[in-house]
Design a protein around this motif. Sequence first.
Motif, PDB file in Angstrom:
ATOM      1  N   GLY A   1     -11.766   3.208   0.518  1.00  0.00           N
ATOM      2  CA  GLY A   1     -10.503   2.478   0.459  1.00  0.00           C
ATOM      3  C   GLY A   1     -10.642   1.059   0.986  1.00  0.00           C
ATOM      4  O   GLY A   1     -10.070   0.115   0.428  1.00  0.00           O
TER       5      GLY A   1
ATOM      6  N   LEU B   1      -4.751   1.875  -5.372  1.00  0.00           N
ATOM      7  CA  LEU B   1      -6.154   1.725  -5.009  1.00  0.00           C
ATOM      8  C   LEU B   1      -7.047   2.633  -5.844  1.00  0.00           C
ATOM      9  O   LEU B   1      -6.751   3.814  -6.058  1.00  0.00           O
ATOM     10  CB  LEU B   1      -6.351   2.027  -3.526  1.00  0.00           C
TER      11      LEU B   1
ATOM     12  N   LEU C   1       0.809  -1.221   0.000  1.00  0.00           N
ATOM     13  CA  LEU C   1       0.000   0.000   0.000  1.00  0.00           C
ATOM     14  C   LEU C   1       0.840   1.269   0.000  1.00  0.00           C
ATOM     15  O   LEU C   1       0.356   2.336   0.373  1.00  0.00           O
ATOM     16  CB  LEU C   1      -0.940  -0.007   1.214  1.00  0.00           C
TER      17      LEU C   1
ATOM     18  N   TRP D   1     -12.033  -1.166  -1.592  1.00  0.00           N
ATOM     19  CA  TRP D   1     -11.019  -1.581  -2.568  1.00  0.00           C
ATOM     20  C   TRP D   1     -10.152  -2.714  -2.007  1.00  0.00           C
ATOM     21  O   TRP D   1      -9.832  -3.678  -2.716  1.00  0.00           O
ATOM     22  CB  TRP D   1     -10.149  -0.390  -2.953  1.00  0.00           C
ATOM     23  N   LEU D   2      -9.771  -2.607  -0.734  1.00  0.00           N
ATOM     24  CA  LEU D   2      -8.985  -3.683  -0.118  1.00  0.00           C
ATOM     25  C   LEU D   2      -9.793  -4.972  -0.037  1.00  0.00           C
ATOM     26  O   LEU D   2      -9.257  -6.067  -0.242  1.00  0.00           O
ATOM     27  CB  LEU D   2      -8.518  -3.272   1.280  1.00  0.00           C
TER      28      LEU D   2
END
Length: 485
Positions: free
Chosen positions: A41, A284, A23, A44-45
């Motif tokens: 976020g 991301l 990251l 997205w992870l």
Amino acid sequence: MTARPDRLTLSDQLTISRALTGLWQVADIEKDGAVIDPETGADWLAAYADQGFDTFDMADHYGSSEIIAGHLLARGGAPRPLAFTKWCPPPGPMTAEVVRAGVEERLQRLQVDRIDLLQFHWWTFEHPEWLDALHELARLREEGLIAELGVTNFDAAHLNLALSDGVPILTNQVSFSLIDRRAAGDLAEVCARHGAWLLGYGTLNGGFLSDKWLDKPEPQDISDWSKMKYHRFITAAGGWDAFQGILRAAAGIARKHGVSISNVATRWVLEQTRVAGVIIGARLGEAVHTADNLRLFSFALDAEDRAALDAAFAATTPIPGDCGDEYRKPPFLTASGDLSHHLDAIPKPFTPEPAGVSSTRVLTGSYWEDEAGYCRAQRIGDRVLVSGTTAIAGLDRPVAPQDAGAQTTYILDRIIAAVISLGGRVEDIARTRIYITDEADVLAISRAHGRVFGQIKPANTLVRVAGLIGDHRVEIEAEAILNRI
């Protein structure tokens, strides 16, 4: 093609995806001040985790990466994703309070009671507090605030020193690629001997190890920070022509297996001794490469493949030094190049004090300095005299009592720290005298001395003595002459 990335059990506490999701690009995305919405976020992870890429690597300085990961972890569910983070404090006193505060900040940002893997980074080993910090982190691991402990950018000598001193380090995260093969040497041997693992980053050399650059001219104007850094690695490894030789070898292997050059480059690292996993950066909200990354686990390199790569390696120049040296000494292989200004801004390891009309000295806090009435080093004019030095941490704890090579590494760091604190450089050291107790330790001690002084080559004397006090296997004194032309 395999549906999920391979997994590896490193300890009772950790079973990881062998393709970790890095990251670090969060900091780049947020460099203009726009912070990623943490829930977005986390979404997205979650998409990465759903495909088996559930081991995330971040750091205290990777923008809001820890906060984003914290929002993901707070959602619960099983299997729970893993969050590996780094603590990179500025050199200074590493008291129990300072170390605990660093860990507690990570816990708060990640919204967890225990950090899966806390990785420690230290800028310069001449500041001996790094070993104090690791022992404090080990105590917090025993307390349950950390599941496992790792380090980043440690060279073989200092990783061995920490492990030989009883620090339970599980991983060392270092640069590792077809261009930068330093970790395959002494560092891998140290890991194998102690049961530690390597996590490789930079496996695509900033994106240069890809089909995009095959048979292309060398770029002349690079604005991307990552490419600026890794272009320096290419130059240090022999230049663009030698790099193209590696790309062509990798391209032939890629055609044979029906994969990409990037897959071949990453697979080579993944197959090296003691490599637990490779860290693949994720931007991301933009491109997602999970499908291509899964191809890593659809093939393996055979003897013919390895021979082709070895032939290409033979036309290159090994990257100088050991892992992490690119941040600590010339040639600085970083995006910004020469880091001397950064290192010069770090406070000196010890504080000089007057020792007479025309001399200064430094003390290191050893119990014996006051008890016996001596200083660690004294500068008289341009001459620095360093007392006989043993491997003592804190007031009087012997370091790595069973490893003479590790003790030598620690001692030389203390000697260099004293010289630096009095205005000198390691290159100013003109003489060393070494006292040992066991002839069997000569090779380990000599190699540790040669790692530091291989190019400087001061005058040296090594003597075997009947014994040293306590658990010390080696004692070294030194002299430096400053301002030599």
